[in-house]
Design an enzyme around this catalytic site. Structure first.
Site, PDB file in Angstrom:
ATOM      1  N   ARG A 286       0.804  -1.217   0.000  1.00 55.52           N
ATOM      2  CA  ARG A 286       0.000   0.000   0.000  1.00 55.52           C
ATOM      3  C   ARG A 286       0.844   1.278   0.000  1.00 55.52           C
ATOM      4  NH1 ARG A 286      -2.867  -4.018   2.093  1.00 55.52           N
ATOM      5  NH2 ARG A 286      -0.793  -4.500   2.842  1.00 55.52           N
ATOM      6  N   THR A 287       1.740   1.380   0.966  1.00 59.22           N
ATOM      7  CA  THR A 287       2.442   2.656   1.169  1.00 59.22           C
ATOM      8  C   THR A 287       3.290   3.015  -0.047  1.00 59.22           C
ATOM      9  OG1 THR A 287       2.472   2.142   3.513  1.00 59.22           O
ATOM     10  CG2 THR A 287       3.902   3.924   2.783  1.00 59.22           C
TER      11      THR A 287
ATOM     12  N   LYS B 132      24.928  -5.183  -1.184  1.00 56.64           N
ATOM     13  CA  LYS B 132      26.352  -5.389  -1.473  1.00 56.64           C
ATOM     14  C   LYS B 132      27.214  -4.834  -0.354  1.00 56.64           C
ATOM     15  CE  LYS B 132      25.870  -4.857  -6.513  1.00 56.64           C
ATOM     16  NZ  LYS B 132      26.296  -3.975  -7.609  1.00 56.64           N
TER      17      LYS B 132
ATOM     18  N   ARG C  50      11.325   3.856   4.087  1.00 54.80           N
ATOM     19  CA  ARG C  50      10.864   2.899   5.107  1.00 54.80           C
ATOM     20  C   ARG C  50      12.069   2.081   5.553  1.00 54.80           C
ATOM     21  NH1 ARG C  50       5.673  -0.968   4.710  1.00 54.80           N
ATOM     22  NH2 ARG C  50       4.755   1.019   5.365  1.00 54.80           N
TER      23      ARG C  50
ATOM     24  N   HIS D 213       4.607   5.887  11.754  1.00 55.52           N
ATOM     25  CA  HIS D 213       4.180   5.721  10.358  1.00 55.52           C
ATOM     26  C   HIS D 213       3.212   6.894  10.120  1.00 55.52           C
ATOM     27  CE1 HIS D 213       3.048   4.127   6.590  1.00 55.52           C
ATOM     28  NE2 HIS D 213       2.696   2.904   6.917  1.00 55.52           N
TER      29      HIS D 213
HETATM   30  N1  ASP Z   1       1.489  -1.651   6.891  1.00 58.33           N
HETATM   31  C1  ASP Z   1       1.647  -1.252   8.272  1.00 58.33           C
HETATM   32  C2  ASP Z   1       3.093  -0.950   8.588  1.00 58.33           C
HETATM   33  O1  ASP Z   1       3.920  -0.946   7.708  1.00 58.33           O
HETATM   34  C3  ASP Z   1       1.056  -2.227   9.233  1.00 58.33           C
HETATM   35  C4  ASP Z   1       1.585  -3.631   9.166  1.00 58.33           C
HETATM   36  O2  ASP Z   1       2.562  -3.904   8.455  1.00 58.33           O
HETATM   37  O3  ASP Z   1       1.012  -4.471   9.855  1.00 58.33           O
HETATM   38  O4  ASP Z   1       3.404  -0.694   9.729  1.00 58.33           O
END
Ligand code: ASP
Length: 302
Positions: free
Chosen positions: A55-56, A83, A105, A133
């Site tokens: 999603r993100t 690497k 991330r 987040h």
């Molecule tokens: N997608 C969310 C996160 O990256 C929640 C999860 O992974 O459960 O934190």
């Protein structure tokens, strides 16, 4: 430090309100036949993901493109991190190509904060370890506000693996700034008592029924097995005590909504009948993810 977006904790209410209001404008654009603007034409966004994401990552990329920016996505397995290159060297390398923002991330809590101190490029935190987040909490607030006039006085139950959830922490900070009451619920090993004091209005419950009673919003969380070192609950036992089932919804307010940041694990933290029910706004959250990330990108780069 460049003005990126690292966490909700340090944002002021007016900044959050401005992002949510702008996201509302972008919600409408998503339903038009031509969804592309040229607000960020000529800008470049790099998505750098060291952890899995559906999603993100996709919604940051779509958000950038809808604003007319160029976007590229890099994952750790396909980068020189595999690497042996250090995180700082990777970030400096990307920054040398002059992107206008880096969306990042990382599994280490605080990683984007440390890097932001050294880079001129704005960093947007797309999830750092168990810490924050921010865009998830913003899209969650946008979704709640599609169903309620205000966050003030709402009772929000956040249920599941609270200990490892950056989604829970960002939501606690946001909801608390707007006067909501937050009940955190999960099995004791996944429910750190210190979280009750990170923001006003937070209480803890170990019985799912106590958390759901009179709730306006029920926010379910995945058990984050990738971060678990203490306790691994058998799926069926976990579902028996902490899985959201249809009968639980009778305890909540009549029009309570069910949320989940995804990925959902059906039969573990949520029954399929609940995930697919009229009360579920899980796909609305995904839809709002694009609008909110457009608003964030515009604020950071525009
Ligand atoms: N997608 C969310 C996160 O990256 C929640 C999860 O992974 O459960 O934190």
């Amino acid at each position: 430090m460049p003005a990126g977006l690292l966490g909700i904790e340090e944002l002021q209410r007016p900044e959050i309100e401005a992002i949510l209001a702008r996201a509302k404008d972008f919600q409408t654009i998503q339903h038009q036949p031509v969804k592309k603007l040229d607000t960020l034409r000529g800008k470049m966004i790099v998505n750098l993901f060291f952890e899995a994401s559906t999603r993100t990552r996709t919604s940051f990329e779509i958000a950038a493109k809808r604003l007319g920016a160029d976007a590229i996505s890099i994952s750790a397995s396909g980068s020189s991190i595999s690497k042996g290159e250090s995180l700082v060297d990777t970030l400096n390398t990307l920054a040398a190509m002059h992107p206008d923002a880096i969306v990042m991330r990382h599994a280490a809590s605080g990683a984007p904060y440390a890097l932001a101190r050294h880079l001129a490029t704005p960093i947007i935190n797309a999830g750092d370890g168990t810490h924050e987040h921010p865009t998830q909490a913003l899209l969650d607030a946008r979704t709640i506000l599609d169903y309620r006039d205000s966050l003030e006085g709402l009772r929000v139950a956040i249920i599941g693996d609270i200990a490892h959830s950056r989604v829970a922490r960002s939501n606690i900070h946001l909801l608390s700034k707007f006067g909501a009451t937050i009940v955190l619920c999960g099995p004791a090993p996944l429910l750190p008592p210190e979280l009750a004091s990170i923001a006003p209005g937070v209480t803890l419950a170990t019985d799912i029924r106590d958390a759901i009673r009179d709730a306006d919003v029920i926010m379910m969380l995945r058990v984050q097995l990738e971060r678990q070192h203490e306790a691994n609950f058998p799926a069926s036992e976990y579902f028996q005590f902490y899985g959201l089932r249809l009968e639980h919804l009778n305890l909540a307010k009549p029009h309570a909504i069910v949320m989940h940041p995804g990925p959902i694990n059906r039969g573990r933290e949520i029954a399929s009948e609940v995930a697919d029910s009229q009360r579920s706004v899980i796909l609305n959250q995904v839809e709002n993810g694009v609008a909110v990330r457009m608003a964030v990108l515009e604020r950071v780069i525009g």
